[in-house]
Design a protein around this motif. Sequence first.
Motif, PDB file in Angstrom:
ATOM      1  N   ARG A   1      17.488  35.966 -35.134  1.00 41.52           N
ATOM      2  CA  ARG A   1      18.058  36.037 -33.794  1.00 41.52           C
ATOM      3  C   ARG A   1      18.212  37.463 -33.323  1.00 41.52           C
TER       4      ARG A   1
ATOM      5  N   LEU B   1      18.743  25.807 -33.809  1.00 37.71           N
ATOM      6  CA  LEU B   1      18.182  26.703 -34.832  1.00 37.71           C
ATOM      7  C   LEU B   1      18.698  26.327 -36.225  1.00 37.71           C
TER       8      LEU B   1
ATOM      9  N   MET C   1      14.760  31.575 -38.819  1.00 43.38           N
ATOM     10  CA  MET C   1      15.055  31.953 -37.433  1.00 43.38           C
ATOM     11  C   MET C   1      15.733  33.318 -37.453  1.00 43.38           C
TER      12      MET C   1
ATOM     13  N   VAL D   1      14.416  35.042 -30.145  1.00 44.78           N
ATOM     14  CA  VAL D   1      14.492  34.405 -31.466  1.00 44.78           C
ATOM     15  C   VAL D   1      13.091  34.438 -32.061  1.00 44.78           C
TER      16      VAL D   1
ATOM     17  N   ILE E   1      10.375  33.968 -29.219  1.00 41.34           N
ATOM     18  CA  ILE E   1      10.846  33.379 -27.960  1.00 41.34           C
ATOM     19  C   ILE E   1      11.638  34.454 -27.233  1.00 41.34           C
TER      20      ILE E   1
ATOM     21  N   ALA F   1      10.646  26.315 -30.023  1.00 40.42           N
ATOM     22  CA  ALA F   1      11.007  26.551 -31.431  1.00 40.42           C
ATOM     23  C   ALA F   1      10.504  25.406 -32.307  1.00 40.42           C
TER      24      ALA F   1
ATOM     25  N   VAL G   1      10.795  32.736 -34.575  1.00 48.58           N
ATOM     26  CA  VAL G   1      10.768  31.452 -35.284  1.00 48.58           C
ATOM     27  C   VAL G   1       9.579  31.455 -36.234  1.00 48.58           C
TER      28      VAL G   1
END
Length: 420
Positions: A278, A266, A276, A283, A254, A242, A285
């Motif tokens: 989620r 994060l 970010m 995730v 990710i 990240a 990024v």
Amino acid sequence: MQRFVIEGGKRLSGRVSISGAKNSALPIIAASLLTANRVVLNNIPDLVDVRMMIELIEYLGAKVEFAHHTIKIHTPKLKRIDAPYDIVRKMRASYYVLGALLVRARRAKVSLPGGCAIGPRPVDLHIKGLRALGVDIDIEDGFINAQARRLVGHDVNLQGPKGTSVGATINVMIAAAGAQGETVINSAACEPEIVDVADFLNAMGFDISGQGTHTIIIRGQASTRDVEYGIIPDRIEAGTFAVAAALTRGRITIENCRPDHLTIILAKLEEIGGKMTRGEKTVDVRGYGRKQAINIYVAPYPGFPTDMQAQFMALLSITPGTSTIKETIFENRFMQAVELMRMGADILIEGDTAVVNGVRKLSGTYLMASDLRASASLVLAGLVAKGKTIVRRIYHLDRGYEKFEIKLRGLGACIKRQRE
Ligand code: EPZ
């Protein structure tokens, strides 16, 4: 010796899959010695430290097969009860076999792990906890000699000078699992890896509750069963990628991670200027560029992880403004700073605090890796530095990052491994 050669300036993009957590794999492999039943472990990262732990449990009598991130372990009986200095000096986590040896054989002889690059690394809390369970321990010629006629559950407080202890909490939990009666660990560490070890022990047939809080209750019992268990993803590897995306103003996804283990990481990246998104196990990024200097205060979980401060130092070294990082866990964990300064970073170390004045750019040069996370920090800096960066002694990285340069190349980084 090997080194990484990195051409900076590439924005990372694409998808990267996270490996299993090193700091779960090591204690769980050691804890598999608790039983004569068969143990199958999935999502195990192929790391130097994992292979060293396998070498150690084979030395102690385990039959092990390791392929395609799955380990099969069977220890019908122990052959030895000692962890030799030559193995322990290379990997301090070897002391995780202490509890299992005491449960299976009522005695153990484990070399004192000694210090490492990031600090003295004492084990007084491990010893305090094991003594509370009735273990006789003396330290002679650099070895921990431990024996116990009976392991008896007991209350123990593992509060140390720096707060909680991951290693001591795990070691006592493993020993208490095989003790008679109930053990209550107060001031237990709460890291996700501790929850993972406790969940694995429960899957084996033990009885642990409270994991993830500061009070863990272990109701000792001996009946175990064959078990297959998958370990959690590595939150520090995920956090490292990240930061790599944020550094290079890239956009990556990710995969196979636990966003709920990355909350503070994060949040700090969003504070600097990232976005970010989620998912359940992903995730997204997006590094919007570095807009905002921040202050980082390292603390035990769920605080900001000490294992991420070196990576953030690389990012903050090119974030406009003055940021601070306060390292409260280890005494000597700013070794990346001098190497980053050789790239042009403006960092002032004042005791346990690093003051980082963001500069416009870093310049590639020859760098020397020192410990696992400091080495990761240097690789990250190389991704964004102008020109070529050579990071030497990358065996440090191979201890904790699986296929690091291959995963980075998969995201568009220009990095290759070379012989020195
Ligand atoms: C674990 O180390 C991790 N290692 C470390 O990750 C991590 O940085 C650390 O926990 C903190 O989260 C593994 O899990 C293999 P501690 P550990 O006991 O268990 C002091 C990485 O990069 N202390 O929580 O050794 C100690 O000196 C590695 O993956 C005592 O005083 O850490 C430190 O200041 C690096 N007495 C603090 O407590 C003791 O008996 C926290 O140590 C034990 C520890």
